[in-house]
Design an enzyme around this catalytic site. Structure first.
Site, mmCIF file in Angstrom:
data_model
loop_
_atom_site.group_PDB
_atom_site.id
_atom_site.type_symbol
_atom_site.label_atom_id
_atom_site.label_comp_id
_atom_site.label_asym_id
_atom_site.label_seq_id
_atom_site.Cartn_x
_atom_site.Cartn_y
_atom_site.Cartn_z
ATOM 1 N N GLY A 1 0.821 -1.210 0.000
ATOM 2 C CA GLY A 1 0.000 0.000 0.000
ATOM 3 C C GLY A 1 0.850 1.253 0.000
ATOM 4 N N THR A 2 0.239 2.380 -0.375
ATOM 5 C CA THR A 2 0.975 3.638 -0.286
ATOM 6 C C THR A 2 1.066 4.051 1.173
ATOM 7 O OG1 THR A 2 -1.074 4.827 -0.668
ATOM 8 C CG2 THR A 2 0.375 4.509 -2.561
ATOM 9 N N ALA A 3 2.068 4.882 1.448
ATOM 10 C CA ALA A 3 2.381 5.202 2.835
ATOM 11 C C ALA A 3 1.502 6.304 3.403
ATOM 12 C CB ALA A 3 3.843 5.612 2.939
#
Lengths: 240, 243
Positions: free
Chosen positions: B35-37
């Protein structure tokens, strides 16, 4: 709406705001009228008065059957249910005793789980939710407590109504006790003055209400805790 | 042989491998890394959550990619990992906050809410026929006494409390940057800047268009999402500093 269930038990994973954490509240009709004669009632006069330093609660000590027969002369009608709160027993003795045990368990669990004790407003709301389910508990207690917001007195009615006040009275001797307090309450009162007024209110009810009598129990609720004292007569309670 | 053994302990989530691991939970953690941070920073004035939206196409409506979620007046949650799983936990959290208000007529404590969520997550590591949540959350909020709190949940159902942390991809880099640069006397704007700086460690440039910023203000105990202009001015300030 999504139904959140516990995959292990299949039961709802969302808490029920009107149910106790442990056990359940009684269900069904109000007790049958036929049993009414054998159900112990407190009859009772219970008083709660707030001051800047805390709350004074006072009650009589009589249990009766319909106010006509004294079934017990030594009932303690105010119990500690929280580190800094007390609840009075008013109405059906069985309903009130179970209500007190339930609230005490809730208060303890809340405190151990969350690391702080419940606010008095939260405790009053919870008590109202439990009473709200129906009049089967047949209770009408006073909650008196102290928290970081100050001193509080609430009356809780049999249908779950929760009302906050500076002072409040419940029970069969209510009108007599109110008559004593009206005009004599002062928000600046000390704990000792509030205690004298509360005892005088119980004394008036003891004289004229058949459901109230047999002495006085007082509870001093402050930030330090709850201190309950029992007296065999009004005169003893006044230190005469 | 090793390969075969591992497969045997892959199938059910509630089965330990002989060396005491629960593979499905570990795979769930891998899903989060994809996932993106998002970054969370706690300051004395409140808690900041910043998320980067992965925009796959210029045709997608950016607002439809939600990483930061308002839970109640005083709590917001950032999610990383499987979006659909996150939505379930977000709604669970929203219901729990309302249950607390119904039961006690009070806003729920941040720690209490975080533990309600992690207890729920934990049940999905011990039941047959289900898989764990492939999602990590940061639960940011303000307690009734005005104390800002920041918690992380992980797929095993363990809660952690942080001063500053990140979830999602590139976690080591981001956490390393926070370890170096976090100070506990930042104000809210300082918290936003640190969170943006931290997020910038993973990409060459940060784009205000794809950022989401939410703050939970300690004084008012309310959640507020920064609008595009506010985010842009923070980003511009950051770029000036770099030059």
């Amino acid at each position: 709406m999504t139904e959140f269930t516990d995959p292990l038990t299949g039961e709802s994973a969302i808490g029920d705001p009107t149910a106790p954490e442990i056990g359940s509240l009684p269900e069904g009709d109000h007790q049958h009228a036929a049993d009414d004669e054998t159900v112990n009632k407190t009859g009772t006069t219970t008083v709660g008065i707030t001051t800047d330093d805390g709350v004074v609660v006072a009650t009589d000590r009589r249990a009766s059957l319909g106010g006509r027969f004294v079934s017990n002369k030594n009932v303690q009608k105010v119990e500690q249910i929280h580190p800094t709160a007390a609840l009075t027993l008013v109405g059906s003795v069985g309903g009130a005793q179970s209500f007190i045990r339930t609230l005490r368990a809730e208060s303890d669990l809340y405190e151990t789980r969350r690391g702080e004790s419940m606010s008095i407003h939260a405790l009053a709301t919870l008590a109202g939710n439990f009473a709200r389910g129906g009049p089967f508990l047949a209770i009408n207690p006073i909650l008196g407590g102290v928290d970081e917001d100050g001193s509080h007195v609430y009356s809780i009615d049999p249908a779950g109504g929760v009302m906050k006040d500076d002072y409040t009275v419940t029970g069969s001797g209510m009108q007599l006790a109110y008559g004593t307090i009206e005009g004599n309450y002062d928000p600046e009162m000390s704990m000792d003055e509030a205690r004298d007024l509360a005892v005088t209110a119980i004394a008036a009810a003891t004289e004229r209400d058949t459901g109230s009598g047999n002495g006085v129990v007082t509870a001093h609720v402050t930030a330090d805790g709850v201190d309950i004292e029992t007296f065999d007569s009004v005169a003893d309670a006044r230190g005469e | 042989m090793q390969e075969q053994n591992q497969q045997a302990y892959d199938r059910g989530t509630s089965i330990f491998s002989p060396d005491g691991r629960i593979y499905q939970v570990e795979y769930a953690r891998e899903a989060i890394k994809r996932g993106t941070a998002s970054v969370g920073v706690r300051t004395p004035d409140g808690v900041v959550l910043v998320a980067d939206r992965q925009v796959r196409s210029r045709l997608i409506e950016e607002d439809s990619i939600e990483k930061l979620h308002r839970i109640d007046d005083h709590v917001a949650i950032a999610s990383a990992g499987h979006v659909a799983d996150a939505r379930q936990l977000v709604d669970f959290a929203r219901e729990q906050t309302q249950v607390n208000r119904l039961r006690y007529d009070e806003p729920i404590g941040v720690e209490t809410l975080s533990k309600e969520i992690t207890d729920y997550i934990q049940r999905y590591t011990q039941s047959g026929g289900v898989r764990p949540f492939g999602v990590a959350l940061m639960v940011a909020g303000v307690d009734r006494d005005g104390t800002p709190r920041l918690f992380e949940t992980d797929p095993s159902g363990t809660p952690y409390e942080w001063q500053a942390t990140s979830i999602g991809g590139d976690r080591e880099t981001l956490q390393g940057y926070l370890e170096e640069n976090y100070r506990n006397d930042l104000d809210l704007d300082g918290g936003v800047r640190l969170a943006l700086e931290t997020l910038a460690q993973t990409s060459d440039e940060i784009d205000a268009d794809t950022l989401e910023v939410t703050v939970v203000d300690a004084e008012t105990a309310t959640v507020r999402s920064l609008d595009h202009d506010e985010i842009e001015s923070h980003v511009a300030e950051l770029e000036e500093e770099e030059e």
